[in-house]
Design a protein around this motif. Sequence first.
Motif, PDB file in Angstrom:
ATOM      1  N   GLN A 108       0.835  -1.199   0.000  1.00 57.80           N
ATOM      2  CA  GLN A 108       0.000   0.000   0.000  1.00 57.80           C
ATOM      3  C   GLN A 108       0.873   1.254   0.000  1.00 57.80           C
ATOM      4  O   GLN A 108       1.917   1.303   0.660  1.00 57.80           O
ATOM      5  CB  GLN A 108      -0.916   0.019   1.221  1.00 57.80           C
ATOM      6  N   HIS A 109       0.405   2.226  -0.752  1.00 53.79           N
ATOM      7  CA  HIS A 109       1.063   3.533  -0.822  1.00 53.79           C
ATOM      8  C   HIS A 109      -0.045   4.571  -0.676  1.00 53.79           C
ATOM      9  O   HIS A 109      -1.005   4.554  -1.454  1.00 53.79           O
ATOM     10  CB  HIS A 109       1.808   3.678  -2.163  1.00 53.79           C
ATOM     11  N   GLN A 110       0.066   5.387   0.338  1.00 49.50           N
ATOM     12  CA  GLN A 110      -0.966   6.378   0.641  1.00 49.50           C
ATOM     13  C   GLN A 110      -2.351   5.720   0.765  1.00 49.50           C
ATOM     14  O   GLN A 110      -3.370   6.277   0.370  1.00 49.50           O
ATOM     15  CB  GLN A 110      -0.984   7.487  -0.410  1.00 49.50           C
ATOM     16  N   GLY A 111      -2.355   4.477   1.281  1.00 50.31           N
ATOM     17  CA  GLY A 111      -3.600   3.767   1.533  1.00 50.31           C
ATOM     18  C   GLY A 111      -4.162   2.968   0.368  1.00 50.31           C
ATOM     19  O   GLY A 111      -5.223   2.367   0.490  1.00 50.31           O
ATOM     20  N   PHE A 112      -3.458   2.953  -0.763  1.00 54.74           N
ATOM     21  CA  PHE A 112      -3.962   2.260  -1.952  1.00 54.74           C
ATOM     22  C   PHE A 112      -2.892   1.359  -2.570  1.00 54.74           C
ATOM     23  O   PHE A 112      -1.697   1.557  -2.361  1.00 54.74           O
ATOM     24  CB  PHE A 112      -4.427   3.275  -3.010  1.00 54.74           C
ATOM     25  N   LYS A 113      -3.361   0.389  -3.364  1.00 54.10           N
ATOM     26  CA  LYS A 113      -2.461  -0.471  -4.133  1.00 54.10           C
ATOM     27  C   LYS A 113      -2.687  -0.330  -5.636  1.00 54.10           C
ATOM     28  O   LYS A 113      -1.956  -0.905  -6.425  1.00 54.10           O
ATOM     29  CB  LYS A 113      -2.629  -1.937  -3.722  1.00 54.10           C
ATOM     30  N   LYS A 114      -3.705   0.444  -6.031  1.00 52.01           N
ATOM     31  CA  LYS A 114      -3.966   0.677  -7.454  1.00 52.01           C
ATOM     32  C   LYS A 114      -4.230   2.163  -7.664  1.00 52.01           C
ATOM     33  O   LYS A 114      -4.992   2.775  -6.914  1.00 52.01           O
ATOM     34  CB  LYS A 114      -5.164  -0.131  -7.943  1.00 52.01           C
ATOM     35  N   PHE A 115      -3.569   2.705  -8.673  1.00 61.55           N
ATOM     36  CA  PHE A 115      -3.685   4.121  -8.992  1.00 61.55           C
ATOM     37  C   PHE A 115      -3.998   4.269 -10.472  1.00 61.55           C
ATOM     38  O   PHE A 115      -3.511   3.497 -11.296  1.00 61.55           O
ATOM     39  CB  PHE A 115      -2.378   4.866  -8.684  1.00 61.55           C
ATOM     40  N   SER A 116      -4.762   5.279 -10.798  1.00 57.47           N
ATOM     41  CA  SER A 116      -5.090   5.561 -12.180  1.00 57.47           C
ATOM     42  C   SER A 116      -5.068   7.072 -12.349  1.00 57.47           C
ATOM     43  O   SER A 116      -5.579   7.798 -11.497  1.00 57.47           O
ATOM     44  CB  SER A 116      -6.475   5.003 -12.499  1.00 57.47           C
ATOM     45  N   GLY A 117      -4.450   7.532 -13.430  1.00 54.40           N
ATOM     46  CA  GLY A 117      -4.394   8.968 -13.679  1.00 54.40           C
ATOM     47  C   GLY A 117      -3.580   9.268 -14.919  1.00 54.40           C
ATOM     48  O   GLY A 117      -3.056   8.363 -15.570  1.00 54.40           O
ATOM     49  N   ASN A 118      -3.459  10.539 -15.228  1.00 48.56           N
ATOM     50  CA  ASN A 118      -2.654  10.960 -16.376  1.00 48.56           C
ATOM     51  C   ASN A 118      -1.191  10.996 -15.967  1.00 48.56           C
ATOM     52  O   ASN A 118      -0.845  11.557 -14.925  1.00 48.56           O
ATOM     53  CB  ASN A 118      -3.106  12.326 -16.884  1.00 48.56           C
ATOM     54  N   LEU A 119      -0.356  10.403 -16.787  1.00 53.18           N
ATOM     55  CA  LEU A 119       1.074  10.320 -16.504  1.00 53.18           C
ATOM     56  C   LEU A 119       1.721  11.691 -16.656  1.00 53.18           C
ATOM     57  O   LEU A 119       1.693  12.286 -17.740  1.00 53.18           O
ATOM     58  CB  LEU A 119       1.737   9.307 -17.445  1.00 53.18           C
ATOM     59  N   VAL A 120       2.283  12.185 -15.565  1.00 51.75           N
ATOM     60  CA  VAL A 120       3.055  13.422 -15.599  1.00 51.75           C
ATOM     61  C   VAL A 120       4.473  13.100 -16.048  1.00 51.75           C
ATOM     62  O   VAL A 120       5.058  13.800 -16.856  1.00 51.75           O
ATOM     63  CB  VAL A 120       3.056  14.118 -14.215  1.00 51.75           C
ATOM     64  N   GLY A 121       5.014  12.010 -15.519  1.00 50.49           N
ATOM     65  CA  GLY A 121       6.354  11.591 -15.909  1.00 50.49           C
ATOM     66  C   GLY A 121       7.009  10.748 -14.844  1.00 50.49           C
ATOM     67  O   GLY A 121       6.390  10.370 -13.840  1.00 50.49           O
ATOM     68  N   LEU A 122       8.278  10.487 -15.068  1.00 48.17           N
ATOM     69  CA  LEU A 122       9.111   9.737 -14.133  1.00 48.17           C
ATOM     70  C   LEU A 122      10.075  10.753 -13.534  1.00 48.17           C
ATOM     71  O   LEU A 122      10.930  11.296 -14.236  1.00 48.17           O
ATOM     72  CB  LEU A 122       9.849   8.619 -14.866  1.00 48.17           C
ATOM     73  N   ILE A 123       9.912  11.030 -12.252  1.00 47.01           N
ATOM     74  CA  ILE A 123      10.712  12.052 -11.588  1.00 47.01           C
ATOM     75  C   ILE A 123      11.358  11.432 -10.350  1.00 47.01           C
ATOM     76  O   ILE A 123      10.670  10.917  -9.466  1.00 47.01           O
ATOM     77  CB  ILE A 123       9.837  13.269 -11.191  1.00 47.01           C
ATOM     78  N   ASN A 124      12.697  11.486 -10.306  1.00 43.51           N
ATOM     79  CA  ASN A 124      13.451  10.924  -9.169  1.00 43.51           C
ATOM     80  C   ASN A 124      13.045   9.483  -8.873  1.00 43.51           C
ATOM     81  O   ASN A 124      12.816   9.110  -7.725  1.00 43.51           O
ATOM     82  CB  ASN A 124      13.283  11.792  -7.915  1.00 43.51           C
ATOM     83  N   ASP A 125      12.927   8.687  -9.911  1.00 42.38           N
ATOM     84  CA  ASP A 125      12.567   7.272  -9.834  1.00 42.38           C
ATOM     85  C   ASP A 125      11.194   7.050  -9.204  1.00 42.38           C
ATOM     86  O   ASP A 125      10.950   6.030  -8.561  1.00 42.38           O
ATOM     87  CB  ASP A 125      13.640   6.450  -9.123  1.00 42.38           C
ATOM     88  N   GLU A 126      10.297   8.017  -9.389  1.00 43.09           N
ATOM     89  CA  GLU A 126       8.908   7.880  -8.974  1.00 43.09           C
ATOM     90  C   GLU A 126       8.009   8.156 -10.174  1.00 43.09           C
ATOM     91  O   GLU A 126       8.267   9.072 -10.953  1.00 43.09           O
ATOM     92  CB  GLU A 126       8.563   8.875  -7.857  1.00 43.09           C
ATOM     93  N   ILE A 127       6.960   7.338 -10.304  1.00 40.49           N
ATOM     94  CA  ILE A 127       5.969   7.550 -11.352  1.00 40.49           C
ATOM     95  C   ILE A 127       4.990   8.594 -10.815  1.00 40.49           C
ATOM     96  O   ILE A 127       4.363   8.378  -9.771  1.00 40.49           O
ATOM     97  CB  ILE A 127       5.236   6.245 -11.701  1.00 40.49           C
ATOM     98  N   VAL A 128       4.891   9.708 -11.518  1.00 44.31           N
ATOM     99  CA  VAL A 128       4.030  10.798 -11.060  1.00 44.31           C
ATOM    100  C   VAL A 128       2.776  10.830 -11.924  1.00 44.31           C
ATOM    101  O   VAL A 128       2.852  10.921 -13.153  1.00 44.31           O
ATOM    102  CB  VAL A 128       4.764  12.153 -11.109  1.00 44.31           C
ATOM    103  N   LEU A 129       1.621  10.734 -11.252  1.00 46.00           N
ATOM    104  CA  LEU A 129       0.313  10.760 -11.911  1.00 46.00           C
ATOM    105  C   LEU A 129      -0.467  11.975 -11.440  1.00 46.00           C
ATOM    106  O   LEU A 129      -0.268  12.454 -10.316  1.00 46.00           O
ATOM    107  CB  LEU A 129      -0.510   9.520 -11.539  1.00 46.00           C
ATOM    108  N   GLU A 130      -1.374  12.422 -12.288  1.00 46.27           N
ATOM    109  CA  GLU A 130      -2.294  13.480 -11.898  1.00 46.27           C
ATOM    110  C   GLU A 130      -3.716  12.984 -12.088  1.00 46.27           C
ATOM    111  O   GLU A 130      -4.058  12.433 -13.128  1.00 46.27           O
ATOM    112  CB  GLU A 130      -2.060  14.725 -12.737  1.00 46.27           C
ATOM    113  N   TYR A 131      -4.527  13.180 -11.040  1.00 42.78           N
ATOM    114  CA  TYR A 131      -5.931  12.773 -11.086  1.00 42.78           C
ATOM    115  C   TYR A 131      -6.730  13.810 -10.305  1.00 42.78           C
ATOM    116  O   TYR A 131      -6.396  14.114  -9.153  1.00 42.78           O
ATOM    117  CB  TYR A 131      -6.109  11.375 -10.467  1.00 42.78           C
TER     118      TYR A 131
END
Length: 152
Positions: A108-131
């Motif tokens: 779990q990450h921030q209380g969830f195991k599944k995320f869906s959103g628009n890909l902002v990019g890969l920043i500092n080895d993190e997948i950044v999404l916007e929703y």
Amino acid sequence: MNKPIEKQIESIVEPLVKEKGLELVHVEYVREGAHWYLRLYIDKDGGVDMDDCSAVSHVVSEMLDQKNPIPQAYMLEVSSPGLERPLKKEEDFVRFQGSLISVHTTTQHQGFKKFSGNLVGLINDEIVLEYNNERVAIPRSIVKKAHLELDI
């Protein structure tokens, strides 16, 4: 379990796929029932067709017969990654910026195991999404699977 074989196969076949003007998206080596399958997923701008898959299958089959990196019998399958193509390489996260994606995590990450959103990019080895105008950064170290999502 089969990651070392998949990496070895990837290093053998990726140059062959590139020679054909295609991209090797993913290598999968799995056992299903009594049979082993080596699956290669290939792509190109505009998508792949049967001729692309056949050409890659032929040249890869010959090379694997010569090098013999897999000890047991297996079936070779070459196909498109499909509309919900996996995102694995850093280049994927650049190429598909702005696209709707789905990310599944191992913990779990921030209380969830599944995320869906628009890909902002890969920043500092993190997948950044916007929703809904909010951003979430998911460490790649906990990502089980990331793939394009159909925007219906």
